[in-house]
Write a protein that holds these residues in place. Sequence first.
Motif, PDB file in Angstrom:
ATOM      1  N   ARG A  53       0.820  -1.212   0.000  1.00  0.00           N
ATOM      2  CA  ARG A  53       0.000   0.000   0.000  1.00  0.00           C
ATOM      3  C   ARG A  53       0.853   1.260   0.000  1.00  0.00           C
ATOM      4  O   ARG A  53       0.568   2.214  -0.736  1.00  0.00           O
ATOM      5  CB  ARG A  53      -0.933  -0.010   1.217  1.00  0.00           C
ATOM      6  CG  ARG A  53      -1.814   1.242   1.349  1.00  0.00           C
ATOM      7  CD  ARG A  53      -2.883   1.303   0.289  1.00  0.00           C
ATOM      8  NE  ARG A  53      -3.681   2.516   0.396  1.00  0.00           N
ATOM      9  CZ  ARG A  53      -4.805   2.729  -0.266  1.00  0.00           C
ATOM     10  NH1 ARG A  53      -5.282   1.794  -1.068  1.00  0.00           N
ATOM     11  NH2 ARG A  53      -5.470   3.854  -0.133  1.00  0.00           N
ATOM     12  N   VAL A  57       0.703   4.136  -2.882  1.00  0.00           N
ATOM     13  CA  VAL A  57       0.421   5.552  -2.593  1.00  0.00           C
ATOM     14  C   VAL A  57       1.536   6.435  -3.135  1.00  0.00           C
ATOM     15  O   VAL A  57       1.277   7.481  -3.766  1.00  0.00           O
ATOM     16  CB  VAL A  57       0.243   5.758  -1.072  1.00  0.00           C
ATOM     17  CG1 VAL A  57       0.257   7.248  -0.721  1.00  0.00           C
ATOM     18  CG2 VAL A  57      -1.059   5.122  -0.602  1.00  0.00           C
ATOM     19  N   LYS A 172     -10.395   3.748  -4.824  1.00  0.00           N
ATOM     20  CA  LYS A 172      -9.013   3.386  -4.489  1.00  0.00           C
ATOM     21  C   LYS A 172      -8.063   4.524  -4.841  1.00  0.00           C
ATOM     22  O   LYS A 172      -7.142   4.845  -4.072  1.00  0.00           O
ATOM     23  CB  LYS A 172      -8.621   2.108  -5.226  1.00  0.00           C
ATOM     24  CG  LYS A 172      -7.322   1.487  -4.731  1.00  0.00           C
ATOM     25  CD  LYS A 172      -7.175   0.052  -5.220  1.00  0.00           C
ATOM     26  CE  LYS A 172      -6.016  -0.650  -4.523  1.00  0.00           C
ATOM     27  NZ  LYS A 172      -5.902  -2.078  -4.919  1.00  0.00           N
ATOM     28  N   GLY A 175      -8.355   7.364  -2.360  1.00  0.00           N
ATOM     29  CA  GLY A 175      -7.670   7.008  -1.129  1.00  0.00           C
ATOM     30  C   GLY A 175      -6.171   7.209  -1.230  1.00  0.00           C
ATOM     31  O   GLY A 175      -5.538   7.754  -0.315  1.00  0.00           O
ATOM     32  N   CYS A 176      -5.591   6.794  -2.362  1.00  0.00           N
ATOM     33  CA  CYS A 176      -4.150   6.965  -2.567  1.00  0.00           C
ATOM     34  C   CYS A 176      -3.773   8.442  -2.650  1.00  0.00           C
ATOM     35  O   CYS A 176      -2.756   8.874  -2.083  1.00  0.00           O
ATOM     36  CB  CYS A 176      -3.712   6.243  -3.833  1.00  0.00           C
ATOM     37  SG  CYS A 176      -3.774   4.435  -3.733  1.00  0.00           S
ATOM     38  N   SER A 178      -5.320  10.968  -1.295  1.00  0.00           N
ATOM     39  CA  SER A 178      -5.429  11.560   0.042  1.00  0.00           C
ATOM     40  C   SER A 178      -4.214  11.207   0.889  1.00  0.00           C
ATOM     41  O   SER A 178      -3.579  12.077   1.503  1.00  0.00           O
ATOM     42  CB  SER A 178      -6.705  11.059   0.734  1.00  0.00           C
ATOM     43  OG  SER A 178      -7.858  11.462   0.037  1.00  0.00           O
ATOM     44  N   GLN A 179      -3.884   9.920   0.925  1.00  0.00           N
ATOM     45  CA  GLN A 179      -2.749   9.483   1.746  1.00  0.00           C
ATOM     46  C   GLN A 179      -1.429  10.041   1.230  1.00  0.00           C
ATOM     47  O   GLN A 179      -0.498  10.280   2.008  1.00  0.00           O
ATOM     48  CB  GLN A 179      -2.716   7.957   1.793  1.00  0.00           C
ATOM     49  CG  GLN A 179      -3.886   7.372   2.581  1.00  0.00           C
ATOM     50  CD  GLN A 179      -3.867   5.855   2.613  1.00  0.00           C
ATOM     51  OE1 GLN A 179      -3.706   5.195   1.586  1.00  0.00           O
ATOM     52  NE2 GLN A 179      -4.045   5.286   3.794  1.00  0.00           N
ATOM     53  N   GLU A 184      -6.098  11.525   5.867  1.00  0.00           N
ATOM     54  CA  GLU A 184      -6.878  10.301   6.002  1.00  0.00           C
ATOM     55  C   GLU A 184      -7.339   9.825   4.623  1.00  0.00           C
ATOM     56  O   GLU A 184      -7.526  10.629   3.709  1.00  0.00           O
ATOM     57  CB  GLU A 184      -8.103  10.548   6.894  1.00  0.00           C
ATOM     58  CG  GLU A 184      -7.778  10.877   8.335  1.00  0.00           C
ATOM     59  CD  GLU A 184      -7.132   9.705   9.064  1.00  0.00           C
ATOM     60  OE1 GLU A 184      -7.563   8.552   8.820  1.00  0.00           O
ATOM     61  OE2 GLU A 184      -6.197   9.938   9.861  1.00  0.00           O
ATOM     62  N   GLU A 185      -7.539   8.523   4.519  1.00  0.00           N
ATOM     63  CA  GLU A 185      -7.838   7.915   3.223  1.00  0.00           C
ATOM     64  C   GLU A 185      -9.103   8.491   2.569  1.00  0.00           C
ATOM     65  O   GLU A 185      -9.182   8.600   1.349  1.00  0.00           O
ATOM     66  CB  GLU A 185      -7.984   6.409   3.400  1.00  0.00           C
ATOM     67  CG  GLU A 185      -8.094   5.622   2.113  1.00  0.00           C
ATOM     68  CD  GLU A 185      -8.065   4.123   2.358  1.00  0.00           C
ATOM     69  OE1 GLU A 185      -8.372   3.370   1.417  1.00  0.00           O
ATOM     70  OE2 GLU A 185      -7.746   3.705   3.492  1.00  0.00           O
ATOM     71  N   ASP A 186     -10.083   8.889   3.384  1.00  0.00           N
ATOM     72  CA  ASP A 186     -11.345   9.360   2.819  1.00  0.00           C
ATOM     73  C   ASP A 186     -11.410  10.875   2.662  1.00  0.00           C
ATOM     74  O   ASP A 186     -12.445  11.424   2.287  1.00  0.00           O
ATOM     75  CB  ASP A 186     -12.520   8.882   3.676  1.00  0.00           C
ATOM     76  CG  ASP A 186     -12.479   9.437   5.110  1.00  0.00           C
ATOM     77  OD1 ASP A 186     -11.471  10.096   5.466  1.00  0.00           O
ATOM     78  OD2 ASP A 186     -13.437   9.198   5.861  1.00  0.00           O
TER      79      ASP A 186
END
Length: 343
Positions: A53, A57, A172, A175-176, A178-179, A184-186
């Motif tokens: 992961r 990212v 997906k 999420g990437c 954001s991170q 945070e992922e969301d």
Amino acid sequence: MEVEKVQVVASSFLSKGAIPAEYIRPEQEQPSVTTYHGPVPTIPTVDLGDADREGLVRAVAAASREWGLFQVVNHGIPAEVIVELQRVGKEFFELPAEEKEKYASPPGSQSLEGYGTQVQKEIDGKKSWVDHLFNKVWPPSSIDYKYWPTNPPAYREANEEYVKHIRKVANKLFGCLSQGLGLEEDAMKKALGGDDLQYNLKINYYPPCPRPDLALGVPPHTDLCALTLLVPNEIPGLQVLKDRKWYDAAYIPNALIVHIGDQVEILSNGEYRSVVHRTTVNKEKARMSWPVFLEPPMDWVVGPLPQLLTNGEGDDQGSGNPPKYKAKKFRDYMHCKLNKLPQ
């Protein structure tokens, strides 16, 4: 309709080896003059199935910072779903003109949906060598099936099946992204409207063009949306502007092409870049593409994420990360973009 003339022009001018003046781009835009012919840097390819992961990212974030565009493989969409999406789209554009016109927006309509609609104004009266069909495909409350072809009969089923899968890919990627900003992922999806995100499918059809050296399918632009997830056919044509040079994007079978759009650039306060791109055309074959544009709701306000902003107070260098973009409703941003007004 205006765009229908592109196919009429294509069939009537192919044998003449010429195109009308309104399709000839200014010299500074002509592909024969501006396409870079030296060694082409590799546009990033990201393995979306990567079990690492943190590595995934980093790859998504780096491509979004450096290019604003990348291709994803192992995205989880079954090959047969994409093949069927392409089959029904191709069959629609091979129908007689009068059949396609059934799905055009009525004259004077403000809707961007339907067949042959012009989405963006062109400067200097120039025309693009393209025809298209535009449908809202998610959420269900936004869908107007009068713009969805019933011929070919499998059109609706093929598109609805594709949307189930493309939503998972989008989640997906958000999420990437954001991170990749340390959030945070969301965070990014929430800032774009969460489950109210609008998915718009556009099928681009670029007929064979007798002078592909002079014309463009789509002129240089950035996408006003948050993300664009695109399925191409095997005919190359996408070009990306990087370091003031126009590079061809290689065709990778079964890959999706991801464009960072204006809203993600705004949310990231410029950390990720909205990619400038254009489309060339082919003399022998029709090129097609299936982009899905992910947009916030029309009245949703988008601005730089507060978590990323600092004003530099107490810093002797006066540094920091102040907002570089105005927060505004998406409908207002869209109006300015489509009508080429200052933001």
